[in-house]
Design an enzyme around this catalytic site. Structure first.
Site, PDB file in Angstrom:
ATOM      1  N   GLY A  74       0.814  -1.203   0.000  1.00 20.53           N
ATOM      2  CA  GLY A  74       0.000   0.000   0.000  1.00 20.53           C
ATOM      3  C   GLY A  74       0.850   1.257   0.000  1.00 20.53           C
ATOM      4  CB  CYS A  75       0.256   4.652  -1.355  1.00 27.17           C
ATOM      5  SG  CYS A  75      -1.380   4.976  -0.692  1.00 27.17           S
ATOM      6  CE1 TYR A  76      -1.388   8.571   3.291  1.00 30.00           C
ATOM      7  CE2 TYR A  76      -3.246   7.095   3.056  1.00 30.00           C
ATOM      8  CZ  TYR A  76      -2.729   8.371   3.038  1.00 30.00           C
ATOM      9  OH  TYR A  76      -3.555   9.438   2.770  1.00 30.00           O
TER      10      TYR A  76
END
Length: 321
Positions: free
Chosen positions: A115-117
């Site tokens: 995931g990005c975060y």
């Protein structure tokens, strides 16, 4: 030899970017379905079982369904949803996370795209846990801001179309205020934390880019490390990494601002240690493109590894490794 690849969900934000990165490549043959066939389970099943690698850019439930359709044991899968990120039997698609992770991805048949975060959070925390500078039981708080593209088509519409009933003029807001964001389980698991971090995400009026910051009271950590100790641990962990850069302390100390759009269009992540040695405090910051290293870029990097290709093919970088 051309590798056959099917992007299930190629019309979405991540799927479109992955397709854009793969389409010019001669060694990749992209299998596509017509608009009518994309929702036909028989057409999807046939596509999923007749490729070398399938990339799932779908909501969680649809991604789980897609995996259940795959009967061909030779088909390899990259899932860009959150459905399998902490699931048994899936390898985590963050190649630089720890020693040997890229090799695990290369051999895997089931890879859950990071995931990005989570990319920035784990990139900052995992090295410190492995180095013994950060106890696994230490309480962690994470603050982050993303461009609105991270919310997909609906949020993009809300920011970009003034004629839409959903149009939103606000410059910035916090969300996930029930403290149950979908990235928290993977951040906890792969940062090797005993307790879930307190995660406070936000979205701003810019399309792409991301900043993730983690404040640390260094005086409360084992051995009371200095900002320089933290910097050294990060540099050692990512030595030789092609897409992870640790900014020099001298560079960070000279900065007054940090632009969340600074690495847009690349597959890079840049890590900063902002510290005050006298006070025993530091703020760790990860900068990345939420649609690059935080989504489509990472998927392409994982694809390259799984197909036995150079991991950097089709990916832009702002620095030389």
């Amino acid at each position: 030899m051309a590798y056959r690849v099917f992007i299930d969900g190629e019309a979405g934000t991540t799927g479109l970017q992955i397709r854009e990165r793969l389409a010019p490549r001669g060694e990749i043959e992209l299998l596509s379905l017509s608009d009518g066939d994309r929702k036909d389970p028989h057409a999807r099943r046939e596509a999923l079982n007749n490729v070398d690698l399938a990339i799932l850019c779908l909501p969680d439930a649809a991604a789980i369904e897609a995996v259940s359709m795959i009967e061909n044991p030779d088909v390899r899968v990259i899932d860009a949803s959150t459905a399998h990120r902490v699931a048994p039997g899936w390898d985590y698609g963050f190649a630089e996370m720890t020693s040997g992770q890229a090799e695990r991805i290369a051999k895997s048949h089931r890879v859950a795209n990071v995931g990005c975060y989570a990319t920035a959070s784990i990139a900052l925390l995992r090295p410190l846990v492995e180095a013994g500078l950060l106890a696994r039981k230490h309480p962690i708080s994470i603050n982050a801001i993303s461009g609105y593209s991270g919310g997909g088509k609906k949020l993009i519409e809300a920011f970009e179309n003034p004629d839409s009933s959903e149009y939103d003029k606000r410059p910035f807001w916090l969300y996930a205020l029930k403290l149950a964001h979908k990235h928290v389980p993977e951040i906890q698991a792969y940062s090797q934390l005993e307790k879930p971090p307190l995660f406070v995400p936000s979205v701003g009026r810019f399309a792409q880019g991301m900043l993730v910051s983690i404040p640390l009271q260094l005086w409360s950590l084992p051995g009371k490390p200095t900002p320089s100790d933290v910097q050294t641990a990060l540099e050692a962990h990512y030595e030789g990494a092609r897409f992870v850069e640790v900014a020099r302390l001298s560079e960070t100390e000279a900065m007054e601002k940090l632009d969340p759009e600074g690495l847009n269009g690349t597959n890079d992540i840049r890590l900063h240690v902002f510290g005050d040695t006298e006070k025993g405090q530091a703020v760790l910051v990860g900068l990345l493109d939420n649609l690059g290293k935080g989504a489509s870029g990472a998927a392409v990097q994982n694809l390259n590894l799984m197909l036995g290709l150079d991991e950097s093919i089709g990916l832009e970088s702002s620095h030389a490794a």
